[in-house]
Enzyme design. Structure first.
Site, PDB file in Angstrom:
ATOM      1  N   ALA A 123       0.838  -1.214   0.000  1.00  0.00           N
ATOM      2  CA  ALA A 123       0.000   0.000   0.000  1.00  0.00           C
ATOM      3  C   ALA A 123       0.872   1.263   0.000  1.00  0.00           C
ATOM      4  O   ALA A 123       1.935   1.255   0.607  1.00  0.00           O
ATOM      5  CB  ALA A 123      -0.897   0.002   1.240  1.00  0.00           C
ATOM      6  N   ASP A 172      -0.547 -10.826   7.204  1.00  0.00           N
ATOM      7  CA  ASP A 172       0.811 -10.814   7.689  1.00  0.00           C
ATOM      8  C   ASP A 172       1.667 -11.473   6.589  1.00  0.00           C
ATOM      9  O   ASP A 172       1.210 -12.431   5.960  1.00  0.00           O
ATOM     10  CB  ASP A 172       0.833 -11.667   8.972  1.00  0.00           C
ATOM     11  CG  ASP A 172       2.142 -11.531   9.682  1.00  0.00           C
ATOM     12  OD1 ASP A 172       3.132 -12.102   9.190  1.00  0.00           O
ATOM     13  OD2 ASP A 172       2.167 -10.853  10.717  1.00  0.00           O
ATOM     14  N   ASP A 189       9.173  -3.820  -0.413  1.00  0.00           N
ATOM     15  CA  ASP A 189       9.367  -2.370  -0.292  1.00  0.00           C
ATOM     16  C   ASP A 189       9.125  -2.083   1.190  1.00  0.00           C
ATOM     17  O   ASP A 189       8.020  -1.747   1.604  1.00  0.00           O
ATOM     18  CB  ASP A 189       8.350  -1.650  -1.190  1.00  0.00           C
ATOM     19  CG  ASP A 189       8.633  -0.166  -1.304  1.00  0.00           C
ATOM     20  OD1 ASP A 189       9.808   0.227  -1.203  1.00  0.00           O
ATOM     21  OD2 ASP A 189       7.673   0.607  -1.478  1.00  0.00           O
ATOM     22  N   CYS A 242      12.883   3.632   1.669  1.00  0.00           N
ATOM     23  CA  CYS A 242      13.040   5.062   1.400  1.00  0.00           C
ATOM     24  C   CYS A 242      13.857   5.665   2.548  1.00  0.00           C
ATOM     25  O   CYS A 242      13.505   6.713   3.072  1.00  0.00           O
ATOM     26  CB  CYS A 242      11.701   5.748   1.189  1.00  0.00           C
ATOM     27  SG  CYS A 242      10.576   5.548   2.555  1.00  0.00           S
TER      28      CYS A 242
HETATM   29  N1  SAM Z   1       5.142  -0.307  -1.933  1.00  0.00           N
HETATM   30  C1  SAM Z   1       4.304   0.797  -1.553  1.00  0.00           C
HETATM   31  C2  SAM Z   1       4.154   1.714  -2.728  1.00  0.00           C
HETATM   32  O1  SAM Z   1       5.020   1.733  -3.606  1.00  0.00           O
HETATM   33  O2  SAM Z   1       3.118   2.399  -2.815  1.00  0.00           O
HETATM   34  C3  SAM Z   1       4.816   1.490  -0.297  1.00  0.00           C
HETATM   35  C4  SAM Z   1       5.015   0.560   0.850  1.00  0.00           C
HETATM   36  S1  SAM Z   1       5.482   1.320   2.349  1.00  0.00           S
HETATM   37  C5  SAM Z   1       7.120   1.787   2.043  1.00  0.00           C
HETATM   38  C6  SAM Z   1       5.653  -0.041   3.412  1.00  0.00           C
HETATM   39  C7  SAM Z   1       4.365  -0.751   3.768  1.00  0.00           C
HETATM   40  O3  SAM Z   1       4.679  -1.838   4.642  1.00  0.00           O
HETATM   41  C8  SAM Z   1       3.351   0.094   4.501  1.00  0.00           C
HETATM   42  O4  SAM Z   1       2.139   0.135   3.779  1.00  0.00           O
HETATM   43  C9  SAM Z   1       3.158  -0.593   5.848  1.00  0.00           C
HETATM   44  O5  SAM Z   1       1.816  -0.587   6.307  1.00  0.00           O
HETATM   45  C10 SAM Z   1       3.614  -1.997   5.552  1.00  0.00           C
HETATM   46  N2  SAM Z   1       4.067  -2.725   6.783  1.00  0.00           N
HETATM   47  C11 SAM Z   1       4.185  -2.255   8.028  1.00  0.00           C
HETATM   48  N3  SAM Z   1       4.576  -3.226   8.865  1.00  0.00           N
HETATM   49  C12 SAM Z   1       4.702  -4.340   8.153  1.00  0.00           C
HETATM   50  C13 SAM Z   1       5.068  -5.672   8.459  1.00  0.00           C
HETATM   51  N4  SAM Z   1       5.399  -6.051   9.675  1.00  0.00           N
HETATM   52  N5  SAM Z   1       5.073  -6.552   7.449  1.00  0.00           N
HETATM   53  C14 SAM Z   1       4.743  -6.182   6.194  1.00  0.00           C
HETATM   54  N6  SAM Z   1       4.414  -4.930   5.848  1.00  0.00           N
HETATM   55  C15 SAM Z   1       4.379  -4.020   6.810  1.00  0.00           C
END
Ligand code: SAM
Length: 470
Positions: A123, A172, A189, A242
């Protein structure tokens, strides 16, 4: 808000006074604005278009120059109000920071047309929609997001992009990665400390701390280990953040390499011209790419790529089916659905609860397997519900570029009326035919509406409607 002191001290120590100072200064400048066009919603083909030709098709966007590493990526001369551009709502482009578009370039020579890609932290969907454009109709992008609220936004963006080759899960990582050795590409990402966002997002400065960096690094270790299970032997692992933080970039990769051992091998990568300003390096088997805003026109970003050895252990394994969701559609229903698509023979159709869906044949089985084991919140193309043998189209069908425009008359509205439609305000009936209409602006579909005499029933979803005042 000022940059965190220990961040500045570290950058000056690691990069030296001149380079570190230039980075900190760049973080106080105005970020460039960029978009990525949706090739399926632009005619003629985006590649090779000059910026003046594009401006005719996108009157709200002031195209400045191409993003060098992405054919569909463009820097804009100024930031428009995207909310009041109907093309934005039509999914004709995605507002995506330029550095992030580089992940598509890394897959340029990997032959991903028809591939199955897992976007594990997806997301709001910037990279998901980019991958979807690369894999095409015979490929599949499984976009997973752990946070349910963010997953709903991801699903909206996936529907708007419209290609019908994506499935959104809200799990998850461990649950999705129980689909072992199943994906040709796994992209992580990762959630990170966000130092690369210090320019764009003042909250990133406030949220930063050494403790958060350590927490993010530990979480990245866990996510990468899960990702590895889902990757096929010979498949590509893409890692990105990032942040500039070594602990979460090369550090995470080094810890992961120690875990993966000899099964982690180098991937072939396309050449990166020096003038792009990207710092190329290596971390074990990984090729790494650092984007610093004082060197590259884009935000701070880190990307890395490697492969799982073709002879690595692991056979495809899918978790047990927990439910059976897909009900077959009868012949008459199938014929009605086929009337609405330009690819009637290349799609499979089924009903999930009251809604009929279509999936491209090549991946339909894969989507069924996913849906039987995981909470899939959207997939394929939602066609809609059948009443007395006729389709009441789902709003998502309007966004699908494979919609057969002969199935329904199109009311092509001017921008002002289209914005009224997108606000769910009343629109005059005379632009519409009696009955169901596809609503478009500049021939880009936005949704459906039904005219009954002098009245128009606006079928645009309430959840997507424009609320902001001009
Ligand atoms: N790839 C997306 C884009 O290009 O639009 C952005 C992703 S953002 C950098 C990282 C995402 O990892 C967030 O949406 C966050 O909610 C999710 N995240 C947070 N904790 C996580 C976890 N334990 N495992 C997997 N994803 C997680």
């Amino acid at each position: 808000m000022e940059l965190p002191r220990s961040f500045v001290a570290r950058v000056l120590r690691d990069l030296g006074e001149a380079e570190g100072g230039a980075l900190c200064a760049a973080l106080d400048t105005v970020p460039p604005v960029s978009v990525r066009l949706n090739p399926a919603k632009c005619t003629p083909a985006v590649a090779g278009m000059a910026s003046d030709n594009l401006s005719a098709g996108f009157p709200h966007l002031a195209f400045a120059r191409r993003v060098p590493w992405c054919d569909a990526g463009w820097y804009l001369a100024e930031r428009p109000s995207f909310t009041f551009d109907s093309d934005f709502h039509a999914g004709a482009y995605y507002v995506q920071e330029a550095s992030s578009q580089f992940v598509g370039y890394l897959l340029r020579d990997a032959g991903v047309a028809g591939a199955r890609i897992l976007d594990l932290c997806a997301a709001p969907g910037g990279k998901t929609t980019l991958y979807a454009s690369l894999v095409g109709e015979s490929g599949l992008v499984v976009a997973n997001e752990i946070d349910r609220r963010r997953a709903a936004v991801l699903a909206d963006n996936v529907r708007k992009w419209g290609l019908g080759n994506m499935a959104v899960t809200a799990c998850d990582p461990q649950a999705v990665c129980d689909f072992e050795a199943w994906f040709d590409v796994v992209a992580v990402d990762a959630p990170c400390s966000g130092e690369g966002m210090f320019r764009k997002d003042p909250e990133a400065r406030a949220a930063w701390s050494e403790a958060n960096v350590r927490m993010c690094a530990a979480r990245q270790d866990t996510i990468l280990r899960e990702a590895w299970r889902a990757l096929k032997p010979g498949g590509v692992l893409l890692y990105s953040t990032c942040t500039f933080n070594r602990e979460e970039d090369e550090g995470t990769l080094e810890r992961f390499a120690a875990f993966a051992g000899g099964e982690l091998v180098a991937a072939e990568v396309p050449p990166v011209p020096v003038e792009w300003g990207i710092l190329c390096g290596k971390a074990g088997a990984f090729h790494t790419f650092r984007f610093y805003p004082h060197r590259t026109l884009g935000e701070g970003f880190f990307a890395a790529v490697a492969r799982k050895a073709p002879d690595a252990s692991g056979r495809p394994r899918t978790p047990k089916a927990r439910r059976s969701l897909f009900a077959a559609v009868d012949r008459a229903a199938r014929e009605e659905l086929m009337r609405w698509t330009l690819a009637p023979e290349r799609m499979c159709y089924a009903r999930v609860a009251d809604t009929c869906y279509g999936w491209f044949e090549a991946q339909a089985d894969a989507v069924r397997q996913l849906s039987e084991a995981l909470p899939v919140i959207c997939s394929g193309v939602a066609f809609g519900q059948l009443f007395k043998g006729r389709l009441k189209p789902d709003p998502a069908l309007a966004f699908h570029p494979g919609l057969n425009r002969d199935a329904v008359p199109t009311a092509d509205l001017d921008e002002e009326t289209a914005l009224r439609y997108l606000r769910r305000q009343d629109i005059a009936a005379d632009a519409l035919c009696e009955g169901l209409n596809l609503i478009a602006c500049r021939n880009r579909a936005l949704g459906f509406a039904k005219r009954i005499g002098a009245r128009v029933n606006n079928m645009y979803p309430n959840s997507l409607r424009i609320i902001k005042q001009e």
